[in-house]
Write an enzyme that holds these catalytic residues in place. Structure first.
Site, PDB file in Angstrom:
ATOM      1  CG  ASN A 196     -23.625  -4.008   0.822  1.00 34.21           C
ATOM      2  OD1 ASN A 196     -23.642  -4.539  -0.085  1.00 34.21           O
ATOM      3  ND2 ASN A 196     -24.536  -2.997   1.037  1.00 34.21           N
ATOM      4  CB  THR A 197     -19.495  -3.605   5.834  1.00 33.24           C
ATOM      5  OG1 THR A 197     -19.678  -2.594   4.881  1.00 33.24           O
ATOM      6  CG2 THR A 197     -18.478  -3.810   6.482  1.00 33.24           C
TER       7      THR A 197
ATOM      8  CB  ALA B  17     -34.603  -7.696   2.325  1.00 34.06           C
ATOM      9  CG  ASP B  18     -31.246  -3.398   4.002  1.00 37.40           C
ATOM     10  OD1 ASP B  18     -31.930  -3.307   3.028  1.00 37.40           O
ATOM     11  OD2 ASP B  18     -30.348  -2.494   4.383  1.00 37.40           O
TER      12      ASP B  18
ATOM     13  CG  ASP C 262     -29.540   0.672   8.735  1.00 35.19           C
ATOM     14  OD1 ASP C 262     -28.519   0.632   9.590  1.00 35.19           O
ATOM     15  OD2 ASP C 262     -30.276  -0.363   8.366  1.00 35.19           O
TER      16      ASP C 262
ATOM     17  CB  THR D  66     -22.256  -0.241   3.877  1.00 33.67           C
ATOM     18  OG1 THR D  66     -21.727  -1.436   4.291  1.00 33.67           O
ATOM     19  CG2 THR D  66     -20.959   0.033   2.594  1.00 33.67           C
TER      20      THR D  66
ATOM     21  CB  THR E  77      -3.812  14.980  11.670  1.00 28.97           C
ATOM     22  OG1 THR E  77      -3.253  15.968  11.372  1.00 28.97           O
ATOM     23  CG2 THR E  77      -4.643  14.340  10.440  1.00 28.97           C
TER      24      THR E  77
END
Length: 250
Positions: free
Chosen positions: A9-10, A104-105, A125, A128, A180
């Site tokens: 996706n990324t 599939a991955d 894994d 994303t 921060t």
């Protein structure tokens, strides 16, 4: 040489195998809007002098896969191509309620994990999303867990909290952040490591066995240093699965 392409996706991870040896690999941004012509230029630039004799592809992005199919036809003539989709021989029994839901991955990771380490195994894994996929002793895909990925969580904090911003994803000097930036880094890195450790322990308890836990994905190298349960780091697990599935289908 085998060209293996894992479209996420990324990011898209690309590898070139010479036999069982991964000769080279690249990580590029996934662009679902890219045309076949643009992909031809991209892959020709990456591959250079490598002589590709076969292609193996898996994708979680349907739009990107359509363009990739057209690219393969244009750039690689008369060579075998395997695309992991329903009907492709993987050798992995999918033992979940709806096998079509298994990406599939995830099946490639299952195939590679069992090939390398046997089973039972837990593939973590870091992409994303953070996926935990469970492999039985017989190499079956028996289910898994989805959790928000590190970058998704960081993006959500940065966009929803006015005083927070994106930071470099590295472990801070201590768990207790003194700024921060460090507080965010601690929450992302130690928080995800703790989340994964808790899930791995629960999975092992449910399986009643000390299943090997294998880390893969873009941010695995950061988290595994802080984890108490991850046993192995295989950064190219999905590519190895693509090599194995190519061999099963050609």
């Amino acid at each position: 040489m085998l060209l293996a392409i894992d479209v996420g996706n990324t990011n898209t991870v690309v590898g070139v195998f010479e036999g069982e040896h991964l000769a080279d690999s690249w990580r590029v941004r996934t662009d679902p809007q890219a045309t076949a012509d643009e992909l031809v230029l991209l892959y020709r630039g990456l591959l250079g002098e490598y002589q590709v004799t076969g292609v193996s592809i898996c994708s979680t992005v349907p739009a990107a896969l359509r363009a990739l199919r057209r690219m393969v036809v244009r750039a690689f003539h008369d060579i075998p191509v395997v695309i992991v989709e329903p009907g492709t021989r993987t050798g992995v029994p999918i033992l979940i309620d709806n096998p079509k839901e298994a990406g599939a991955d995830r099946i490639m990771n299952t195939l590679a994990a069992h090939h390398l380490y046997g089973g039972p195994a837990i593939v973590v894994d870091f992409g994303t999303s953070t996926n935990l996929d469970i492999v039985s002793a017989r190499g079956e895909f028996i289910g898994g867990i989805f959790a928000p990925g590190i970058e998704i969580a960081l993006d959500a904090l940065a966009s929803r909290a006015a005083q927070l911003r994106k930071v470099e994803l590295v472990a801070p000097r201590s768990v207790i952040g003194k700024s921060t930036v460090e507080a965010l880094q601690s929450g992302m890195i130690y928080g995800v490591a703790g989340q994964v450790d808790g899930l791995v322990r629960r999975i092992r308890a449910e399986l009643d066995t000390d299943a090997v836990a294998i880390a893969t994905g873009g941010l695995a190298s950061v988290v595994i240093k802080e984890s108490e349960t991850l046993d192995r780091h295989e950064p190219h697990l999905t590519l190895i699965g693509l090599r194995l599935v190519f061999e099963k289908n050609i």
